[in-house]
Design a protein around this motif. Structure first.
Motif, mmCIF file in Angstrom:
data_model
loop_
_atom_site.group_PDB
_atom_site.id
_atom_site.type_symbol
_atom_site.label_atom_id
_atom_site.label_comp_id
_atom_site.label_asym_id
_atom_site.label_seq_id
_atom_site.Cartn_x
_atom_site.Cartn_y
_atom_site.Cartn_z
ATOM 1 N N THR A 521 36.211 -33.939 -5.837
ATOM 2 C CA THR A 521 35.719 -34.809 -4.757
ATOM 3 C C THR A 521 34.848 -35.904 -5.382
ATOM 4 O OG1 THR A 521 35.733 -32.975 -3.189
ATOM 5 C CG2 THR A 521 34.397 -34.910 -2.631
ATOM 6 N N LEU A 523 32.747 -39.541 -4.729
ATOM 7 C CA LEU A 523 32.120 -40.469 -3.785
ATOM 8 C C LEU A 523 32.139 -41.874 -4.387
ATOM 9 C CD1 LEU A 523 30.479 -41.235 -1.258
ATOM 10 C CD2 LEU A 523 28.409 -40.464 -2.468
ATOM 11 N N LEU A 547 35.428 -39.970 -0.929
ATOM 12 C CA LEU A 547 34.516 -40.390 0.133
ATOM 13 C C LEU A 547 34.030 -41.798 -0.215
ATOM 14 C CD1 LEU A 547 32.366 -37.114 0.378
ATOM 15 C CD2 LEU A 547 34.247 -37.793 1.894
ATOM 16 N N ILE A 558 25.606 -39.354 2.781
ATOM 17 C CA ILE A 558 26.848 -38.598 2.547
ATOM 18 C C ILE A 558 26.624 -37.522 1.493
ATOM 19 C CG2 ILE A 558 29.204 -38.778 1.645
ATOM 20 C CD1 ILE A 558 29.343 -41.581 2.941
#
Length: 647
Positions: A521, A523, A547, A558
């Protein structure tokens, strides 16, 4: 001078005193003569008094005894008048001759008076009376004759004495005239001398003062005065030299001030241009980054043998060429070098000389004189090589008919005097590189603009105008400064000053193990949508979950919600609301081990270095292709995995 003036006044006074003494002496003599003449004129008065008295007495002498007796008092009175007249004359005269005659005349008057007495006593005897009358008459006649003789002699004496007195008066007038004339001439000569003695040095000083007022600072008068005036002239010349020295210092200070002001203006201008160029380059890099990234995404969807793949590759190559141009702009904007290390400039310049030697015509000679025991400099070797390449190319272009490029290196220790003349300099040890050519030189009107970006004197299409701008930016980036000297027909000399320092040897690190991005993941924090969408498409294509945040504040929120699930953050620096530095600080507060990859359209600068010092794992400059960012992400994740395994 006071002594001379005193002597002059004493001389004038002495001359006036001598003339006055002569005049007084002659005046006394003349006065004596005049008194003597007055006394002689009194003899004439005596004669008249005696004649009048004798006439009156004689009128009664020949009368009858009765008449004589009745007028006896008048006779006695006239006789007394005769004595008084003679006595009065005796009182006025002291001349022996005149006094003797007056005594004799007195005796004659006494005799006359005696005979009158006899005449008074004789009354009856007529004959005897008649005889006595004759004797009285004879005595009066003798008296008158004697007085007449005195008057005649006095007249002659008066004439003589008058002539003598007039002569003495004339002599006195002449002496007075001569004395006055001599006094006036002497006074005029002395005044002329004194005036010249006073006014000539004053005129010389006034003339010197006017020359100084006309701009002849330090003018010295060579007039030779006397005493106090010479001291005054010497003091004036000393003051003139002092004024000239102060004027020279003032002129030097004004020139230094103008030079400093010009340097400040040039520095401010270049800084403003650099800031503008850096801003444009940053935005342009973001555009290029999105364009090249999307080209990479598009290329993954097209088979390698497809004809459109070649077009995509050509566009990508053009994008990277544009990126190189932007990199030059960023270099001019004085961003910090990317790879700091100790650099030996002698080796660096030797490498540049070998690199460009074969590309230059045979009529261009490159001579290099390396300095001995040259200190190292702390900087980016690649950028410093670019400085010397650009300077050599600029020198070659300035010599269309060939010539010589002379490069020398040396060490210098700059002091406060040098720093006062050059605003950009700091005191301390420097390495100095001089690049001198024998080309056409640079016009003084153009000289202040040579470091301006996009400024070039070459034909359109034959130069970008960024070569010397890059030189300026790189040297400034290394805390150095550039000097240039040139004039038409005499070539150009560039002098580069770089701070000397001890560097650290670069260490060798083992390659990190390969790792996969699938399932990670990531960002993405960037305010440019074209960049975030490109990275999102590419990373999702690689199996990553992404993200996105448009600014630092969104990114922090976030990350706070997904601290345990977010593996890595790609962080832009220049963003609204919260910039990259503040964002990184907040992320570190949430998770000190957060993995942050810094990405920016600028070359690494102080702000970027500060973020790396906070704990960011790496820096990636825009624009980049997808293979580069993929490799960087794997490198960061692999390094952490290796550290965990080691622990």
């Amino acid at each position: 001078m006071k002594k001379r003036i005193t002597i002059a006044f004493i001389l004038i006074f002495s001359l006036f005193l001598a003339g006055s003494t002569v005049m007084i002496y002659n005046l006394v003599r003349t006065t004596g003569n005049l008194r003597y003449l007055i006394g002689l004129h009194e003899i004439e008065d005596i004669r008249q008094d005696l004649f009048s008295s004798i006439q009156k007495v004689s009128a009664y002498v020949y009368g009858t005894s009765m008449v004589f007796t009745s007028h006896l008092d008048e006779v006695i009175d006239n006789t007394n008048k005769m004595h008084n007249a003679i006595r009065r004359c005796s009182e006025c005269h002291h001349d022996p001759g005149v006094e003797a005659e007056l005594i004799e005349t007195t005796q004659m008057v006494d005799l006359f008076e005696e005979q009158l007495s006899y005449l008074i006593t004789i009354v009856a005897d007529v004959e005897r009376r008649h005889n006595k009358q004759e004797e009285v008459l004879q005595a009066s006649t003798d008296i008158l004759n004697r007085v007449q003789e005195m008057v005649i002699r006095a007249g002659r004496s008066i004439d003589r004495k008058t002539v003598q007195a007039m002569d003495e008066l004339n002599r006195m007038y002449i002496l007075i005239g001569i004395t006055l004339l001599a006094t006036i001439i002497t006074a005029v000569l002395i005044a002329h001398y004194l005036v010249r003695s006073i006014t000539r040095p004053i005129d010389a000083l006034v003339d010197s003062a006017r020359r100084i007022a006309d701009g002849k600072w330090g003018y010295q008068t060579d007039f030779k005065g006397a005493d106090e005036f010479q001291e005054l002239i010497n003091s004036f010349n000393t003051m003139s030299r002092s004024l000239a020295h102060k004027k020279e210092l003032e002129q030097r200070h004004l020139e230094e001030l103008r030079s400093t002001q010009q340097q400040l203006i040039e520095a401010e201008k270049l800084t403003a241009l650099g800031t503008m160029a850096g801003g444009i380059a940053h935005d342009f890099n973001n555009i290029l980054c999105g364009m090249i990234g999307h080209l990479n995404v598009l290329a993954r969807q097209i088979p390698p043998d497809d004809e459109h793949r070649k077009t995509i590759d050509t566009i990508e190559q053009a994008g990277f060429r544009a990126a190189e141009l932007v990199k030059q702009l960023l270099t001019f904007a004085r961003q910090k070098p990317l790879q700091i290390a100790p650099v030996d400039l002698n080796k660096c310049i030797n490498g540049v000389r070998r690199l460009i030697k074969d590309s230059f015509d045979d009529n261009v000679t490159i001579n290099f004189e390396p300095g001995k025991n040259l200190p190292l400099v702390y900087g980016d070797a690649g950028q410093l090589e670019q400085v010397f390449i650009n300077l050599c190319l600029n020198a070659r272009d300035a010599m269309p008919d060939g010539g010589t490029i002379a490069i020398t290196t040396s060490a210098a220790d700059l002091d406060d005097t040098f720093r006062a003349r050059h605003h950009d300099a700091e005191t301390g040890p420097y390495v100095v590189v001089t690049v001198r050519d024998t080309g056409t030189g640079i016009n003084e009107k153009i000289l202040p603009r040579v470091f301006d970006p996009f400024f070039t004197t070459r034909e359109v299409g034959k130069g970008t105008g960024l070569g010397l701008a890059m030189v300026y930016g790189i040297v400034k980036n290394h805390d150095g400064f550039c000097l240039i000297e040139s004039s038409p027909g005499r070539g150009t000399t560039f002098t580069i000053y770089l701070p000397a320092g001890e560097g650290k040897e670069a260490g060798i690190t083992d390659p990190a193990p390969e790792t996969s991005l699938k399932g990670r993941t990531i960002l993405i924090v960037d305010d440019e949508e074209i960049v975030t969408s490109m990275l999102q498409d590419w990373l999702e294509d690689l199996g990553c979950k992404t993200l996105t945040a448009r600014n630092g504040k969104e990114a922090v929120e976030i990350y706070r919600d997904g601290t345990d699930t977010i593996d890595l953050v790609i962080l832009d620096i220049i963003m609204p609301v919260m910039n990259g530095r503040e964002t990184c600080r907040e992320l570190m507060k949430l998770n000190p081990r957060v993995r942050v990859l810094v990405s920016s359209g600028y070359i690494m600068n102080a702000e970027t270095q500060e973020i790396l010092n906070m704990g960011a794992r790496g820096f990636l400059q825009k624009p980049f292709n997808m293979e580069t960012i993929t490799a960087k992400l794997k490198e960061i994740l692999a390094a952490d995995a290796s550290a965990e395994n080691t622990g």
